[in-house]
Design a protein around this motif. Structure first.
Motif, PDB file in Angstrom:
ATOM      1  N   GLY A 171       0.791  -1.227   0.000  1.00 36.77           N
ATOM      2  CA  GLY A 171       0.000   0.000   0.000  1.00 36.77           C
ATOM      3  C   GLY A 171       0.821   1.273   0.000  1.00 36.77           C
ATOM      4  N   LEU A 172       2.112   1.169  -0.131  1.00 35.48           N
ATOM      5  CA  LEU A 172       2.966   2.346  -0.040  1.00 35.48           C
ATOM      6  C   LEU A 172       3.195   2.997  -1.401  1.00 35.48           C
ATOM      7  CD1 LEU A 172       5.827   1.108   2.326  1.00 35.48           C
ATOM      8  CD2 LEU A 172       3.609   2.092   2.924  1.00 35.48           C
ATOM      9  N   ILE A 173       3.515   4.287  -1.348  1.00 37.81           N
ATOM     10  CA  ILE A 173       4.048   4.950  -2.526  1.00 37.81           C
ATOM     11  C   ILE A 173       5.563   4.866  -2.419  1.00 37.81           C
ATOM     12  CG2 ILE A 173       4.311   7.136  -3.756  1.00 37.81           C
ATOM     13  CD1 ILE A 173       1.496   7.855  -2.901  1.00 37.81           C
ATOM     14  N   VAL A 174       6.171   4.134  -3.338  1.00 36.26           N
ATOM     15  CA  VAL A 174       7.606   3.870  -3.263  1.00 36.26           C
ATOM     16  C   VAL A 174       8.317   4.787  -4.253  1.00 36.26           C
ATOM     17  CG1 VAL A 174       9.383   2.095  -3.373  1.00 36.26           C
ATOM     18  CG2 VAL A 174       7.019   1.463  -2.855  1.00 36.26           C
ATOM     19  N   ILE A 175       9.334   5.499  -3.746  1.00 32.82           N
ATOM     20  CA  ILE A 175      10.145   6.322  -4.650  1.00 32.82           C
ATOM     21  C   ILE A 175      11.499   5.644  -4.755  1.00 32.82           C
ATOM     22  CG2 ILE A 175      11.059   8.620  -5.098  1.00 32.82           C
ATOM     23  CD1 ILE A 175       9.017   9.627  -2.951  1.00 32.82           C
ATOM     24  N   THR A 176      11.921   5.276  -5.961  1.00 34.56           N
ATOM     25  CA  THR A 176      13.240   4.666  -6.112  1.00 34.56           C
ATOM     26  C   THR A 176      14.178   5.673  -6.754  1.00 34.56           C
ATOM     27  OG1 THR A 176      12.944   3.793  -8.334  1.00 34.56           O
ATOM     28  CG2 THR A 176      12.153   2.418  -6.529  1.00 34.56           C
ATOM     29  N   ALA A 177      15.403   5.722  -6.274  1.00 39.14           N
ATOM     30  CA  ALA A 177      16.386   6.651  -6.819  1.00 39.14           C
ATOM     31  C   ALA A 177      17.635   5.871  -7.211  1.00 39.14           C
ATOM     32  CB  ALA A 177      16.711   7.725  -5.783  1.00 39.14           C
ATOM     33  N   PHE A 178      17.629   5.371  -8.441  1.00 36.04           N
ATOM     34  CA  PHE A 178      18.755   4.605  -8.966  1.00 36.04           C
ATOM     35  C   PHE A 178      19.127   5.168 -10.327  1.00 36.04           C
ATOM     36  CE2 PHE A 178      16.639   1.979  -5.967  1.00 36.04           C
ATOM     37  CZ  PHE A 178      17.636   1.259  -5.335  1.00 36.04           C
ATOM     38  N   ILE A 179      20.432   5.107 -10.638  1.00 35.66           N
ATOM     39  CA  ILE A 179      20.835   5.572 -11.970  1.00 35.66           C
ATOM     40  C   ILE A 179      20.045   4.797 -13.030  1.00 35.66           C
ATOM     41  CG2 ILE A 179      22.770   5.780 -13.581  1.00 35.66           C
ATOM     42  CD1 ILE A 179      24.625   5.982 -11.136  1.00 35.66           C
ATOM     43  N   SER A 180      19.901   3.475 -12.826  1.00 31.83           N
ATOM     44  CA  SER A 180      19.225   2.542 -13.758  1.00 31.83           C
ATOM     45  C   SER A 180      19.428   2.956 -15.215  1.00 31.83           C
ATOM     46  CB  SER A 180      17.737   2.398 -13.417  1.00 31.83           C
ATOM     47  OG  SER A 180      17.127   3.638 -13.147  1.00 31.83           O
ATOM     48  N   PRO A 181      20.652   2.761 -15.717  1.00 31.28           N
ATOM     49  CA  PRO A 181      21.016   3.350 -17.004  1.00 31.28           C
ATOM     50  C   PRO A 181      20.414   2.666 -18.230  1.00 31.28           C
ATOM     51  CG  PRO A 181      22.848   2.068 -16.144  1.00 31.28           C
ATOM     52  CD  PRO A 181      21.787   2.060 -15.084  1.00 31.28           C
ATOM     53  N   PHE A 182      19.956   1.420 -18.106  1.00 30.75           N
ATOM     54  CA  PHE A 182      19.558   0.701 -19.323  1.00 30.75           C
ATOM     55  C   PHE A 182      18.049   0.661 -19.514  1.00 30.75           C
ATOM     56  CE2 PHE A 182      23.580  -1.483 -17.999  1.00 30.75           C
ATOM     57  CZ  PHE A 182      24.379  -0.835 -18.923  1.00 30.75           C
ATOM     58  N   ILE A 183      17.616   0.971 -20.746  1.00 30.48           N
ATOM     59  CA  ILE A 183      16.190   0.973 -21.077  1.00 30.48           C
ATOM     60  C   ILE A 183      15.551  -0.374 -20.757  1.00 30.48           C
ATOM     61  CG2 ILE A 183      14.569   1.019 -23.029  1.00 30.48           C
ATOM     62  CD1 ILE A 183      16.245   3.188 -24.283  1.00 30.48           C
ATOM     63  N   LYS A 184      16.260  -1.447 -21.143  1.00 30.00           N
ATOM     64  CA  LYS A 184      15.710  -2.793 -20.971  1.00 30.00           C
ATOM     65  C   LYS A 184      15.351  -3.062 -19.516  1.00 30.00           C
ATOM     66  CE  LYS A 184      18.394  -4.919 -24.591  1.00 30.00           C
ATOM     67  NZ  LYS A 184      19.515  -5.745 -24.953  1.00 30.00           N
ATOM     68  N   ASP A 185      16.221  -2.609 -18.610  1.00 35.30           N
ATOM     69  CA  ASP A 185      16.015  -2.948 -17.210  1.00 35.30           C
ATOM     70  C   ASP A 185      14.894  -2.118 -16.598  1.00 35.30           C
ATOM     71  OD1 ASP A 185      18.050  -4.705 -17.645  1.00 35.30           O
ATOM     72  OD2 ASP A 185      19.576  -3.239 -17.096  1.00 35.30           O
ATOM     73  N   ARG A 186      14.785  -0.863 -17.045  1.00 34.26           N
ATOM     74  CA  ARG A 186      13.654  -0.060 -16.560  1.00 34.26           C
ATOM     75  C   ARG A 186      12.347  -0.626 -17.100  1.00 34.26           C
ATOM     76  NH1 ARG A 186      17.281   4.280 -17.956  1.00 34.26           N
ATOM     77  NH2 ARG A 186      16.019   4.690 -19.806  1.00 34.26           N
ATOM     78  N   GLN A 187      12.413  -1.164 -18.331  1.00 35.04           N
ATOM     79  CA  GLN A 187      11.228  -1.800 -18.905  1.00 35.04           C
ATOM     80  C   GLN A 187      10.839  -3.024 -18.078  1.00 35.04           C
ATOM     81  OE1 GLN A 187       9.343  -0.643 -21.224  1.00 35.04           O
ATOM     82  NE2 GLN A 187       7.971  -2.412 -21.402  1.00 35.04           N
ATOM     83  N   MET A 188      11.850  -3.777 -17.643  1.00 27.31           N
ATOM     84  CA  MET A 188      11.599  -4.949 -16.806  1.00 27.31           C
ATOM     85  C   MET A 188      10.892  -4.517 -15.531  1.00 27.31           C
ATOM     86  SD  MET A 188      14.483  -7.419 -15.085  1.00 27.31           S
ATOM     87  CE  MET A 188      15.312  -6.079 -14.225  1.00 27.31           C
ATOM     88  N   ALA A 189      11.375  -3.422 -14.918  1.00 29.68           N
ATOM     89  CA  ALA A 189      10.765  -2.923 -13.685  1.00 29.68           C
ATOM     90  C   ALA A 189       9.316  -2.510 -13.954  1.00 29.68           C
ATOM     91  CB  ALA A 189      11.567  -1.742 -13.145  1.00 29.68           C
ATOM     92  N   ARG A 190       9.112  -1.819 -15.093  1.00 28.23           N
ATOM     93  CA  ARG A 190       7.770  -1.354 -15.447  1.00 28.23           C
ATOM     94  C   ARG A 190       6.808  -2.528 -15.562  1.00 28.23           C
ATOM     95  NH1 ARG A 190       5.323   3.085 -18.181  1.00 28.23           N
ATOM     96  NH2 ARG A 190       7.285   4.201 -18.307  1.00 28.23           N
ATOM     97  N   GLU A 191       7.290  -3.600 -16.194  1.00 26.75           N
ATOM     98  CA  GLU A 191       6.414  -4.755 -16.378  1.00 26.75           C
ATOM     99  C   GLU A 191       6.145  -5.488 -15.078  1.00 26.75           C
ATOM    100  OE1 GLU A 191       8.010  -7.004 -19.639  1.00 26.75           O
ATOM    101  OE2 GLU A 191       7.757  -5.246 -20.926  1.00 26.75           O
ATOM    102  N   LEU A 192       7.172  -5.538 -14.232  1.00 25.40           N
ATOM    103  CA  LEU A 192       7.020  -6.204 -12.940  1.00 25.40           C
ATOM    104  C   LEU A 192       5.989  -5.470 -12.080  1.00 25.40           C
ATOM    105  CD1 LEU A 192       8.640  -8.655 -12.070  1.00 25.40           C
ATOM    106  CD2 LEU A 192      10.148  -7.138 -10.789  1.00 25.40           C
ATOM    107  N   VAL A 193       6.064  -4.143 -12.093  1.00 21.90           N
ATOM    108  CA  VAL A 193       5.194  -3.330 -11.242  1.00 21.90           C
ATOM    109  C   VAL A 193       3.808  -3.210 -11.880  1.00 21.90           C
ATOM    110  CG1 VAL A 193       4.842  -0.983 -10.406  1.00 21.90           C
ATOM    111  CG2 VAL A 193       7.083  -2.057 -10.205  1.00 21.90           C
ATOM    112  N   GLY A 194       3.776  -3.100 -13.184  1.00 20.39           N
ATOM    113  CA  GLY A 194       2.501  -2.896 -13.886  1.00 20.39           C
ATOM    114  C   GLY A 194       2.441  -1.481 -14.417  1.00 20.39           C
ATOM    115  N   GLU A 195       1.984  -1.378 -15.655  1.00 19.72           N
ATOM    116  CA  GLU A 195       1.987  -0.118 -16.390  1.00 19.72           C
ATOM    117  C   GLU A 195       1.290   1.018 -15.617  1.00 19.72           C
ATOM    118  OE1 GLU A 195       3.371   0.183 -19.564  1.00 19.72           O
ATOM    119  OE2 GLU A 195       2.874   2.314 -19.502  1.00 19.72           O
ATOM    120  N   ARG A 196       0.121   0.723 -15.034  1.00 21.25           N
ATOM    121  CA  ARG A 196      -0.704   1.777 -14.440  1.00 21.25           C
ATOM    122  C   ARG A 196      -0.094   2.321 -13.139  1.00 21.25           C
ATOM    123  NH1 ARG A 196      -3.671   4.516 -16.902  1.00 21.25           N
ATOM    124  NH2 ARG A 196      -4.215   5.462 -14.940  1.00 21.25           N
ATOM    125  N   ASP A 197       0.677   1.464 -12.472  1.00 27.06           N
ATOM    126  CA  ASP A 197       1.188   1.875 -11.166  1.00 27.06           C
ATOM    127  C   ASP A 197       2.618   2.385 -11.236  1.00 27.06           C
ATOM    128  OD1 ASP A 197      -1.173   1.085  -9.891  1.00 27.06           O
ATOM    129  OD2 ASP A 197      -0.529  -0.995  -9.905  1.00 27.06           O
TER     130      ASP A 197
END
Lengths: 268, 646
Positions: free
Chosen positions: B535-561
């Motif tokens: 139920g939390l609003i999570v703010i992540t602060a990482f360089i996360s330089p690669f598109i692929k990996d941010r896409q992985m995070a997006r899919e894991l979390v879900g597009e809407r959230d």
């Protein structure tokens, strides 16, 4: 001795054609000019039906109109080798796969024998539905007239949608094999024209039929040989394909670009 | 039209019909030739084409012409020129890519695939091996079996080719001596045994002079076995291992309301009218009412036949579905162990997401564990953290949704797959499934009584992940902190996951290599998702330089959230700020993989929000971001309302 070839403008519609070219007109020409006639199309039919009535100037190595009803024959029921049957099934599989994974496919159609095989395979692949993509004829303007008649007949049948593209530059400059040489004629009316058509219609998969032994580089074509958006092919750096029988190979790679590279499909 | 150039062979059929009749018994065998550079593959294939009389007169003439011009055989015909097509390959005199050739004998039609000998083309060899029924391993009699030969033998056996022959070539240069032949065979045998190749044939040949290719050699009377061509003609072709029908649906043929058929190729076994079939994913069953081809309807269709099936009732079937007999279903699984042949320069990394294609099914998938790499020459298991080009490794794969699978040894069609890069669309790997790791049917999410929605209700706000990405020094931590304060002030429950903090704890074991960066982001994304679920609003602060990996995070979390925020500041600004002194260190060469200097940063293509910290004051950015969040919540409510109404 010099020869002059020129085309008698016969009409494609039989009734008018026969009425138009009377025996007397032809006899008259032979008497006046001493010409030899190579009958073609409707004239060939007329000559064949009545061989004695015309001059010996007629060269009877003619043929029936490919589109005339008399010329149609029943398909020969021939023995069907299992090896060919397998190749046919694999081709059908490839066509279905390419259709399912593409957005805007097209099949090249040059009226030749390879194209005829491709056309027939496509009909088999999607039967009883019609062929679910258009055919594209890149017209050099130097096919036999019979071939154009045949093409037009094909395009009317079974809901086949046939697109024709002629390089406007070739028309404008009247590029032909005699004045410009066959290499330049081919480059402008085939290669250039094909690129124009692919750019214009934005096809993402292009079916083409060619024999593996036609030219040595054809042996290097993959089932799906990827071309760049500028139509270049890098045979040294091709995408691997895993074709375990009816197995797995990527067709469309879900390109996120609005306009993916042009791909061609070679049927084994 | 075919030329007759050699003494051997049959009389030519006189009519087209007799030609057809003669050929109507021919079946089709695909084989590959593999060997090291200069073992004489092209010469062998050229010789086979020549002797099977499959050359047209113009090709024969051209060969004579070119043999004179480019040939390496003095005045004699150089058969390699028949095969070596592209000039690029002719120049260095080696075969650069796969080439296909056709020829036929009275018994059989052949498709021969000429695969490159060079080590960097091992991937090409592996793909071609997947299509073949048989393999000729070519060995130079003077050199014996090389590392590359063993490598090829290994690939060939992994790809499941059952018929393998060791063709010991250039016997003419080895004085046709029996001892050379038996020594090479004996030295190769133990390796073949370890690969599971139990019956290894070996034939001494000379492709150049045609000994034991199609006619038995007078120079080697000590050899009494078949010629190479006789060996190829005598092999038993078996297309199906299990015999149980599998029908992956390629295309729904639905031209009008009257007709709805399912087009595809029978991968194995035989299907017949009246068979009860099952759709693997849905479990629904139906009876086959008809089997359609353009030649008419058929009673049966067997392995390899491309047909269209009509069923007796309407059930939901689409492309990607796999049909089997109802009494012989296949399992669904979303985790399996597989052998991967890596085919791309970009290394394979655990945790990265790819697109997987298996039969006609496409799903997102990732490598969950790289178990080991197979050392090709010794067949040893070597541990590795990433998979490089031409590596053969054993990995665990997880897919985004369950697939109909079997092992590769049971059914090739449901046991082989490819991995495709999601951005370049390049095929990066070919895979062969060993076994399923679990049956998806048996795993369920642990059902929890209090769900995310309940917690969100209690909190009066939704859980979210706000993913900040940007160069070091772009202001991610500063922005995260300011945003956190603002959210907290308005009564939201929040948490910050910060790069440095996580790396000191949870991800202490990870470095800064590409593989470790992927794993770093994967773990952060998983933790963020759990916290969001809490139920939390999570703010992540990482360089996360690669598109692929941010896409992985997006899919894991879900597009809407998922809210991707690009914290954007030019490199020189970041370098000037340099709050941790990292850029200075990197410039001195102390941090080799510093993002922006030694390692690239891939900016987001379509971020949800761009925080231009170089030009816009912090409080304005926070204000704008709060507005974005509010808008997102309103959208969610709108969606919920629409859903309830419909």
């Amino acid at each position: 001795m010099s020869y002059i070839f020129y085309t008698l403008k016969t009409c494609p519609v039989p009734e008018q054609g026969i009425a138009d070219i009377t025996e007397e007109k032809i006899r008259c020409r032979i008497r006046l000019h001493g010409i030899a006639i190579f009958p073609d199309g409707v004239l060939a039919m007329a000559a064949h039906n009545n061989p004695d009535s015309l001059s010996d100037a007629l060269c009877m190595k003619h043929y029936f109109s490919a589109t005339a009803p008399q010329a149609s024959t029943m398909p020969v029921k021939s023995p069907y080798p299992p090896g060919l049957r397998q190749l046919e099934a694999e081709s059908i599989h490839i066509m279905r796969e390419a259709l399912a994974e593409s957005e805007n496919p097209v099949m090249l159609y040059s009226i030749g024998k390879d194209s005829s095989v491709m056309l027939h395979l496509a009909r088999k692949a999607f039967h009883p539905a019609g062929i679910p993509f258009p055919l594209l004829h890149v017209d050099t303007r130097w096919k036999f007239r019979e071939m154009y008649l045949f093409r037009d007949t094909i395009s009317g049948t079974d809901g086949i949608d046939l697109l024709v593209h002629i390089n406007p530059e070739a028309v404008e400059k009247d590029i032909n094999p005699f004045d410009h040489g066959s290499a330049m004629h081919t480059a402008i009316t085939k290669t250039e024209a094909l690129k124009q058509a692919l750019d214009h219609y934005r096809f993402d998969v292009v079916f083409g039929g060619a024999r593996r032994d036609e030219e040595k580089s054809r042996a290097k074509e993959r089932i799906f040989s990827f071309r760049t958006s500028t139509h270049r092919w890098d045979p040294k750096n091709q995408r691997p394909e895993l074709t375990t029988g009816s197995g797995c190979f990527p067709v469309k790679r879900r390109s996120r670009k609005p306009y993916g590279s042009a791909h061609s499909v070679a049927i084994p | 039209m075919h030329h007759g150039n050699t003494g051997h062979g049959k009389p030519k059929p006189r009519t087209f019909r007799s030609f057809l009749e003669e050929h109507c018994q021919q079946d089709l065998l695909r084989f590959i030739t593999c060997g090291s550079v200069d073992d004489g593959k092209s010469t062998l294939i050229g010789r086979m084409l020549w002797e099977s009389k499959m050359l047209f007169d113009d090709q024969a003439e051209q060969l004579e012409l070119e043999s004179g011009r480019y040939g390496t055989q003095g005045g004699n015909l150089d058969f390699a020129l028949l095969v070596d097509g592209l000039s690029a390959k002719r120049e260095p005199g080696i075969t650069i890519d796969v080439a296909y050739r056709f020829f036929a004998t009275a018994k059989r039609r052949f498709i021969v695939v000429d695969t490159p000998g060079h080590e960097q083309y091992t991937r090409n060899m592996a793909t071609e091996a997947s299509t073949a029924d048989a393999a000729i391993l070519l060995v130079d009699a003077r050199k014996g079996s090389l590392l590359q030969t063993r490598r090829h033998a290994c690939i060939v056996s992994i790809m499941g080719i059952r018929h393998i022959v060791l063709a010991i070539n250039k016997m003419d240069l080895a004085g046709f001596r029996e001892k050379i032949f038996t020594d090479i065979r004996a030295s190769f045998l133990p390796f073949a045994k370890r690969l599971g190749i139990n019956s290894l044939s070996a034939i001494p040949i000379s492709a150049l002079s045609g000994e034991n290719v199609t006619k038995s050699s007078d120079c080697m009377p000590w050899y009494s076995g078949p010629t190479l061509m006789a060996w190829l003609e005598s092999l038993e072709i078996k297309h199906s291992a299990s015999g149980k029908p599998v029908f992956p649906v390629q295309w729904v043929n639905h031209p009008d309301a009257q007709f709805r058929g399912y087009s595809g190729t029978v991968a194995e076994g035989i299907v017949s009218k009246g068979n009860l079939i099952r759709v693997t994913a849905s479990g629904q069953t139906a009876e086959i009412r008809d089997i359609i081809t353009m030649e008419g309807s058929r009673e049966h269709a067997s392995a390899g036949d491309a047909v269209t099936l009509l069923l007796d009732r309407e059930i939901d079937i689409s492309r990607g579905d796999v049909l089997t007999l109802a009494r012989e279903p296949v399992t669904m699984s979303d985790q399996f162990e597989a052998v991967l042949v890596w085919m791309h320069d970009d290394p394979g990394l655990a945790g990265r997401t790819y697109e997987l294609k298996l039969a006609t099914q496409w799903v997102p998938a990732s490598i969950t564990a790289i178990k080991y790499r197979i050392g090709i020459d010794t067949l040893s298991h070597e541990s590795c953290r990433q998979i490089g080009l031409n590596d053969i490794s054993v990995c665990n794969i997880a897919t985004g949704k369950p697939l109909a699978i079997t092992s590769y040894s049971e059914r090739k069609v449901l046991g082989s797959f490819i991995l495709v890069d999601r951005y370049t669309n390049a095929t990066v790997a070919a895979g062969m499934i060993r076994h399923s790791l679990r049956r998806a049917a048996n795993i369920h999410q642990q059902p929890l009584s209090v769900g995310r929605a309940d917690r969100e209700k209690l909190n009066h706000h939704k859980g979210r992940v706000i993913w900040l990405t940007g160069l070091s020094g772009s202001g991610k931590s500063t922005l995260a902190n300011a945003l956190d304060i603002e959210l907290h002030r308005t009564g939201m429950r929040t948490y910050i996951l910060d790069g440095d903090n996580i790396r000191q704890g949870l991800n202490r074991d990870l470095g800064f290599s590409e593989a470790d960066r992927v794993e770093n982001i994967r773990r952060v994304a998983e933790v963020a998702r759990l916290m969001m679920d809490a139920g939390l609003i999570v703010i992540t602060a990482f360089i996360s330089p690669f598109i692929k990996d941010r896409q992985m995070a997006r899919e894991l979390v879900g597009e809407r959230d998922f809210l991707e925020v690009y914290v954007s500041a030019p490199l020189d600004v970041c370098e000037e700020r340099d709050p941790k002194g990292l850029y200075q260190k990197a410039r001195r060469g102390e941090i080799p993989l510093m993002t922006g200097i030694g390692s690239p940063y891939e900016p987001p293509v379509q971020p949800d929000f761009i925080a231009d910290t170089g030009n816009v004051p912090l409080n304005s950015i926070v204000e704008a971001l709060m507005a974005v969040l509010t808008r997102r919540s309103e959208d969610d409510q709108e969606i919920r309302k629409t859903a309830t109404l419909s």
